[in-house]
Design an enzyme around this catalytic site. Structure first.
Site, PDB file in Angstrom:
ATOM      1  N   HIS A  59       0.845  -1.197   0.000  1.00 36.90           N
ATOM      2  CA  HIS A  59       0.000   0.000   0.000  1.00 36.90           C
ATOM      3  C   HIS A  59       0.879   1.246   0.000  1.00 36.90           C
ATOM      4  O   HIS A  59       1.958   1.274   0.593  1.00 36.90           O
ATOM      5  CB  HIS A  59      -0.920   0.004   1.224  1.00 36.90           C
ATOM      6  CG  HIS A  59      -2.048   0.964   1.088  1.00 36.90           C
ATOM      7  ND1 HIS A  59      -1.903   2.326   1.291  1.00 36.90           N
ATOM      8  CD2 HIS A  59      -3.342   0.772   0.749  1.00 36.90           C
ATOM      9  CE1 HIS A  59      -3.061   2.927   1.095  1.00 36.90           C
ATOM     10  NE2 HIS A  59      -3.960   2.003   0.766  1.00 36.90           N
ATOM     11  N   PHE A 248      -8.741  -9.844  14.527  1.00 35.37           N
ATOM     12  CA  PHE A 248      -8.837  -8.570  15.240  1.00 35.37           C
ATOM     13  C   PHE A 248     -10.275  -8.066  15.135  1.00 35.37           C
ATOM     14  O   PHE A 248     -10.683  -7.510  14.115  1.00 35.37           O
ATOM     15  CB  PHE A 248      -7.850  -7.566  14.636  1.00 35.37           C
ATOM     16  CG  PHE A 248      -6.579  -8.225  14.162  1.00 35.37           C
ATOM     17  CD1 PHE A 248      -5.775  -8.930  15.035  1.00 35.37           C
ATOM     18  CD2 PHE A 248      -6.217  -8.163  12.828  1.00 35.37           C
ATOM     19  CE1 PHE A 248      -4.625  -9.564  14.599  1.00 35.37           C
ATOM     20  CE2 PHE A 248      -5.066  -8.788  12.372  1.00 35.37           C
ATOM     21  CZ  PHE A 248      -4.273  -9.497  13.262  1.00 35.37           C
ATOM     22  N   ASP A 250     -13.351  -6.158  14.932  1.00 36.25           N
ATOM     23  CA  ASP A 250     -13.735  -4.760  14.724  1.00 36.25           C
ATOM     24  C   ASP A 250     -15.169  -4.700  14.208  1.00 36.25           C
ATOM     25  O   ASP A 250     -15.993  -5.534  14.554  1.00 36.25           O
ATOM     26  CB  ASP A 250     -12.750  -4.080  13.775  1.00 36.25           C
ATOM     27  CG  ASP A 250     -12.780  -4.671  12.365  1.00 36.25           C
ATOM     28  OD1 ASP A 250     -13.505  -5.669  12.123  1.00 36.25           O
ATOM     29  OD2 ASP A 250     -12.090  -4.131  11.474  1.00 36.25           O
ATOM     30  N   ASP A 327      -7.680 -12.587   8.611  1.00 37.85           N
ATOM     31  CA  ASP A 327      -8.219 -11.274   8.968  1.00 37.85           C
ATOM     32  C   ASP A 327      -7.832 -10.227   7.941  1.00 37.85           C
ATOM     33  O   ASP A 327      -8.678  -9.449   7.473  1.00 37.85           O
ATOM     34  CB  ASP A 327      -7.712 -10.859  10.348  1.00 37.85           C
ATOM     35  CG  ASP A 327      -8.300  -9.536  10.804  1.00 37.85           C
ATOM     36  OD1 ASP A 327      -7.860  -8.480  10.284  1.00 37.85           O
ATOM     37  OD2 ASP A 327      -9.190  -9.535  11.672  1.00 37.85           O
TER      38      ASP A 327
END
Length: 354
Positions: A59, A248, A250, A327
């Site tokens: 990225h 994780f 969220d 994830d």
């Protein structure tokens, strides 16, 4: 009624908590048939695209060089990695940071703001600096592109408090460097998660549920996972026990799990979440689920359990894929296929934990 404490290592506590939440949930379930379909489809997609930990550094905003500067960048970003969902349906009015001509929202807006600050000469990744930054200085770091038309970054006051607290702990106990904390953990993901949770209250993602304390530890675990991914499992990111880290929990990955059929909401909860999404689309305030609300804990805990079940099925198929990679894949998939998932509601919770 007394609350029973969880035991074991940090990630053992998370897995045990996820199982307990799954077994005592009223509004969220992890259907076995859906988990099996999801495991097959996720593995096929990951293999066909060659999805790997290297995606993290591809990225434009993440550090391209795995060094100590990258470690400090990762720590600051993950200390502040919480609550990005917008309150305005009009994307032009949402919190946004433009860098190099590209507008960023959500989590990526945080990364863009940190990178912008570094270019402007602000030592935003130096704990000895950000531990003592004023609220005004940090507000400038996290300014939106157009303060007159766009909403500010959510929970700015909490971000100021969290960053100062983190900086002061590093300054007082680790020579002002997250790299020193990593080094002291001797290549153990477990030890690093445990250290972060013990030393930094804002990472202590624990809640009362069903008469016991449940541990979810989203930000502590993603901090370790980001170090591992940045260093591609080498050097500072060489964690022999990275496979023990869970997903994780969220508000975006549960949406992807619902899309793949590995997570289901009761009609009552689904209606509640859809009503909240509809309110945002109208320009009204969403219907918040408080941090620690049993329904919110069920969504997050069952997400962890769903990914753990998926991981085990993929492992049984002979593939070496950990929960971190699952994830990462689900989060990227949810962002890339946002339009296809528009009918699956997310829950709205303002929390420093995710």
């Amino acid at each position: 009624m007394p609350v029973e404490e969880a035991h074991g290592t940090a990630t053992e506590r998370v897995i045990a908590s996820a199982r307990f939440i799954n077994e005592h949930s009223s509004d969220v379930r992890v259907p076995e048939a859906g988990v099996q379909r999801a495991a097959r489809e996720i593995l096929e997609r990951m293999q066909s695209t060659g999805y790997s930990a290297a995606e993290w550094k591809r990225h434009a905003l993440t550090p391209s060089v795995a060094d100590e500067a990258a470690l400090e960048w990762i720590f600051v970003v993950d200390a502040l990695n919480f609550s990005f969902w917008p309150t305005r349906a009009d994307r032009a009015q949402q919190y946004m940071v433009t860098l190099d001509g590209t507008p960023y929202r959500g989590y990526w807006s945080l990364c863009a703001a940190v990178n912008r600050a570094l270019r402007e000469g602000v030592a935003i990744t130096d704990a000895r600096h950000y531990a003592h930054m004023t609220a005004e200085a940090l507000a400038h770091v996290f300014r939106t592109d157009d303060p007159q038309a766009q909403e500010p970054i959510p929970m700015l006051a909490e971000r100021v408090q969290v960053l100062r607290e983190a900086g002061r702990v590093l300054e007082a106990r680790y020579g002002g460097r997250f790299a020193n904390m990593v080094a002291q953990c001797g290549g153990s993901a477990q030890r690093l998660v445990e250290t972060v949770v013990r030393e930094l209250p804002s990472f202590r993602d624990e809640h009362a549920f069903g008469g016991r304390t449940v541990c979810l530890y989203k930000r502590a675990q993603i901090l370790v996972a980001d170090v591992w991914a940045c260093f591609e499992g080498r050097g500072a990111g060489r964690f022999a026990d990275i496979g023990s880290v869970t997903m994780f929990a969220d508000y975006r990955v549960p949406q992807a799990l619902c899309h793949f059929g590995a997570l289901e909401y009761s009609p009552q909860l689904r209606a509640r979440l859809e009503k909240s999404e509809a309110a945002v689309r109208r320009g009204d305030a969403p219907l918040l689920l408080a941090s620690g609300d049993p329904r919110e804990v069920e969504i997050r805990g069952n997400s962890i359990w769903a990914v753990e079940r998926i991981r085990r099925l993929i492992a049984a198929a002979g593939a070496d894929v950990n929960a971190v990679m699952i994830d990462f894949f689900l989060w990227d998939y949810a962002k890339e296929h946002a339009d296809a998932m528009r009918e699956i509601p997310i829950h709205h919770t303002r929390s420093v934990y995710y």
